[in-house]
Design an enzyme around this catalytic site. Structure first.
Site, mmCIF file in Angstrom:
data_model
loop_
_atom_site.group_PDB
_atom_site.id
_atom_site.type_symbol
_atom_site.label_atom_id
_atom_site.label_comp_id
_atom_site.label_asym_id
_atom_site.label_seq_id
_atom_site.Cartn_x
_atom_site.Cartn_y
_atom_site.Cartn_z
ATOM 1 N N TYR A 98 0.838 -1.194 0.000
ATOM 2 C CA TYR A 98 0.000 0.000 0.000
ATOM 3 C C TYR A 98 0.875 1.247 0.000
ATOM 4 C CZ TYR A 98 -3.820 -3.175 1.217
ATOM 5 O OH TYR A 98 -4.741 -4.189 1.208
ATOM 6 N N ASN A 121 -12.346 0.414 -6.074
ATOM 7 C CA ASN A 121 -11.971 0.193 -7.480
ATOM 8 C C ASN A 121 -13.177 -0.352 -8.248
ATOM 9 O OD1 ASN A 121 -10.832 -0.630 -9.910
ATOM 10 N ND2 ASN A 121 -9.499 -2.170 -8.998
ATOM 11 N N CYS A 129 -6.336 -4.600 -8.158
ATOM 12 C CA CYS A 129 -6.188 -4.203 -6.758
ATOM 13 C C CYS A 129 -5.795 -5.376 -5.864
ATOM 14 C CB CYS A 129 -7.445 -3.509 -6.259
ATOM 15 S SG CYS A 129 -8.961 -4.410 -6.541
ATOM 16 N N HIS A 130 -6.004 -6.602 -6.324
ATOM 17 C CA HIS A 130 -5.588 -7.767 -5.537
ATOM 18 C C HIS A 130 -4.067 -7.852 -5.417
ATOM 19 C CE1 HIS A 130 -5.748 -9.150 -9.721
ATOM 20 N NE2 HIS A 130 -4.765 -9.972 -9.398
ATOM 21 N N GLU A 160 -1.497 -16.152 -10.320
ATOM 22 C CA GLU A 160 -0.573 -15.312 -11.077
ATOM 23 C C GLU A 160 0.895 -15.622 -10.775
ATOM 24 O OE1 GLU A 160 -1.582 -11.222 -10.389
ATOM 25 O OE2 GLU A 160 -3.473 -11.398 -11.478
#
Length: 168
Positions: A98, A121, A129-130, A160
């Site tokens: 963050y 978002n 945003c994850h 990912e």
């Protein structure tokens, strides 16, 4: 009038809203938001069709970067800068804290404020945003089915390759 379509994914049903020129909303819901109509004819909204195809490819492991146009809606300049910095600079397989995103965005938004921006978002997954995490762990996540936010965030990051696959 906006078009709405859904896609069943490993992390729940994802709903997508298109205004024909941009994707305006990605959400975990199977019913259209007010002012949207369900598109059942393939090709009725080519952008919606493309966004759903890209999301399918993402969940199948065949897509690493979305390239559909998005409309973030009415946002403050700082919120827009933070979301664009995330969208343009944090690739699949990467995470950012963050505080790191606050610095990268060039805004004066504190780390706690970044969390609020991530929660608001309008196009999660496409604006990832994850991928924003706390300095000492995953942080929060408001995406996913109700009550399954952190489980969804962990699954997305494992998918990912940004986190090792959980043993449990």
């Amino acid at each position: 009038m906006s078009a709405f379509g859904t896609l069943a994914t490993p992390v729940g049903v994802v709903g997508v809203v298109s205004d024909g020129g941009a994707i305006t909303r990605v959400t975990w819901r199977s019913t259209p938001p007010d002012g949207s109509v369900v598109v059942s004819e393939p090709g009725a909204d080519p952008l919606l069709t493309e966004a759903l195809a890209q999301l399918r490819a993402y969940f199948d492991g065949r897509l690493r970067c979305f390239d559909v146009p998005v409309d973030l809606g009415v946002q403050t300049a700082a919120t827009r800068a933070v979301l664009l910095a995330l969208h343009e600079t944090v690739a699949q397989g990467e995470t950012i804290t963050y505080g790191g995103l606050a610095a990268r965005s060039g805004t004066a938004v504190p780390a706690r404020g970044i969390g609020s921006i991530m929660g608001a978002n309008p196009v999660p997954l496409i604006v990832p945003c994850h991928r924003v995490v706390a300095g000492d762990g995953l942080g929060g996540y408001s995406g996913g089915d109700v009550g399954r936010g952190l489980e969804t965030k962990r699954w997305l990051l494992e998918h990912e390759g940004a986190l090792p696959t959980s043993l449990f």
